[in-house]
Enzyme design. Structure first.
Site, mmCIF file in Angstrom:
data_model
loop_
_atom_site.group_PDB
_atom_site.id
_atom_site.type_symbol
_atom_site.label_atom_id
_atom_site.label_comp_id
_atom_site.label_asym_id
_atom_site.label_seq_id
_atom_site.Cartn_x
_atom_site.Cartn_y
_atom_site.Cartn_z
ATOM 1 N N GLY A 14 0.785 -1.236 0.000
ATOM 2 C CA GLY A 14 0.000 0.000 0.000
ATOM 3 C C GLY A 14 0.814 1.281 0.000
ATOM 4 O O GLY A 14 0.327 2.320 0.454
ATOM 5 N N THR A 15 2.037 1.233 -0.544
ATOM 6 C CA THR A 15 2.799 2.500 -0.567
ATOM 7 C C THR A 15 2.140 3.508 -1.511
ATOM 8 O O THR A 15 2.155 4.710 -1.241
ATOM 9 C CB THR A 15 4.279 2.297 -0.973
ATOM 10 N N ASN A 16 1.548 3.019 -2.596
ATOM 11 C CA ASN A 16 0.827 3.939 -3.491
ATOM 12 C C ASN A 16 -0.424 4.482 -2.812
ATOM 13 O O ASN A 16 -0.757 5.655 -2.962
ATOM 14 C CB ASN A 16 0.465 3.247 -4.810
ATOM 15 N N MET A 88 -4.204 -7.583 -6.738
ATOM 16 C CA MET A 88 -3.804 -8.806 -7.425
ATOM 17 C C MET A 88 -5.004 -9.640 -7.868
ATOM 18 O O MET A 88 -5.151 -10.797 -7.481
ATOM 19 C CB MET A 88 -2.883 -9.641 -6.512
ATOM 20 N N ILE A 90 -7.606 -9.823 -11.505
ATOM 21 C CA ILE A 90 -8.001 -9.190 -12.765
ATOM 22 C C ILE A 90 -9.429 -8.674 -12.618
ATOM 23 O O ILE A 90 -10.315 -9.380 -12.131
ATOM 24 C CB ILE A 90 -7.869 -10.190 -13.927
ATOM 25 N N HIS A 107 1.092 0.181 -13.242
ATOM 26 C CA HIS A 107 1.812 -1.052 -13.575
ATOM 27 C C HIS A 107 3.322 -0.766 -13.615
ATOM 28 O O HIS A 107 3.741 0.244 -14.177
ATOM 29 C CB HIS A 107 1.326 -1.565 -14.938
HETATM 30 C C1 GRF Z 1 3.293 -1.401 -7.554
HETATM 31 O O1 GRF Z 1 4.607 -1.632 -7.941
HETATM 32 C C2 GRF Z 1 2.365 -1.396 -8.746
HETATM 33 O O2 GRF Z 1 2.988 -1.001 -9.916
HETATM 34 C C3 GRF Z 1 1.938 -2.827 -8.860
HETATM 35 O O3 GRF Z 1 1.858 -3.291 -7.548
HETATM 36 C C4 GRF Z 1 2.759 -2.553 -6.726
HETATM 37 C C5 GRF Z 1 2.001 -2.080 -5.526
HETATM 38 O O4 GRF Z 1 2.829 -1.520 -4.563
HETATM 39 N N1 GRF Z 1 0.702 -2.916 -9.605
HETATM 40 P P1 GRF Z 1 2.222 -0.890 -3.245
HETATM 41 O O5 GRF Z 1 1.324 -1.934 -2.614
HETATM 42 O O6 GRF Z 1 1.467 0.342 -3.631
HETATM 43 O O7 GRF Z 1 3.399 -0.582 -2.387
#
Ligand code: GRF
Length: 187
Positions: A14-16, A88, A90, A107
């Site tokens: 969840g860093t994003n 994770m 689709i 991605h």
């Molecule tokens: C990211 O690298 C994104 O590109 C991929 O999954 C990863 C998620 O990272 N789809 P985080 O959970 O947001 O740290």
């Protein structure tokens, strides 16, 4: 500015998500994170939802018709936009049909290269010179929707998978918010 109620779907660190939450607290950022959906009980990212008092819902995406529960929750929180951030699973047609051009994904490669999983090991095996990330709309084809934005870096000869991942994630944290601003600027 009326912010769009947004749901972030996650399965992992969840860093994003963390980064999007912090951006969305800025006055002029176009979205508000109103819900987090996760499908992995071990997803650490949920802690960020808890920390910032954002509603979160676990959905078991292995059961039949799980989309109904997703849709019910999206409706409950009046969600009009969806960000996939390391989710994770689709996304099925059922969800896409309900949110046409309203679902975006990040991605860790320069699409259309390296769709799917294990992007970094495949890049190294392929002797790639460039890596990066892509934010794109989600459609029926895996990692195949229209691209919104890409960020690129050059691979060093001693970059291994974990270094590539770190460098990519750093770029992702700039790319995702920029892509969201771009989406809403165009509407
Ligand atoms: C990211 O690298 C994104 O590109 C991929 O999954 C990863 C998620 O990272 N789809 P985080 O959970 O947001 O740290």
């Amino acid at each position: 500015m009326v912010k769009k109620n947004t749901c972030v779907f996650i399965s992992g660190q969840g860093t994003n998500l963390k980064n999007l939450i912090s951006c969305s607290r800025e006055n002029n950022f176009p979205i508000k994170i109103s819900l987090v959906i996760y499908n992995n009980r071990k997803a650490n990212g949920v802690l960020y939802a808890k920390k910032f008092n954002i509603p979160y819902v676990f959905i078991n995406t292995n059961i039949k018709n799980y989309e109904n529960k997703v849709l019910l929750n999206l409706k409950k929180y009046n969600i009009s936009f969806i960000c996939l951030a390391g989710f994770m699973k689709i996304i099925s047609n059922k969800l896409i049909k309900n949110y046409p051009n309203k679902i975006i994904n990040i991605h860790p490669s320069l699409l259309p290269k390296f769709k799917g999983l294990n992007t970094f090991s495949r890049m190294i095996a392929n002797n790639e010179k460039k890596a990066g990330c892509t934010v794109h709309y989600v459609n029926k084809k895996l990692d195949g929707g229209n691209r919104i934005l890409q960020k690129i870096f050059f691979i060093n000869s001693n970059d291994n998978e974990s270094i590539l991942k770190k460098k990519t994630q750093k770029l992702e944290h700039r790319a995702f918010p920029e892509a969201i601003i771009k989406v809403f600027r165009n509407i």
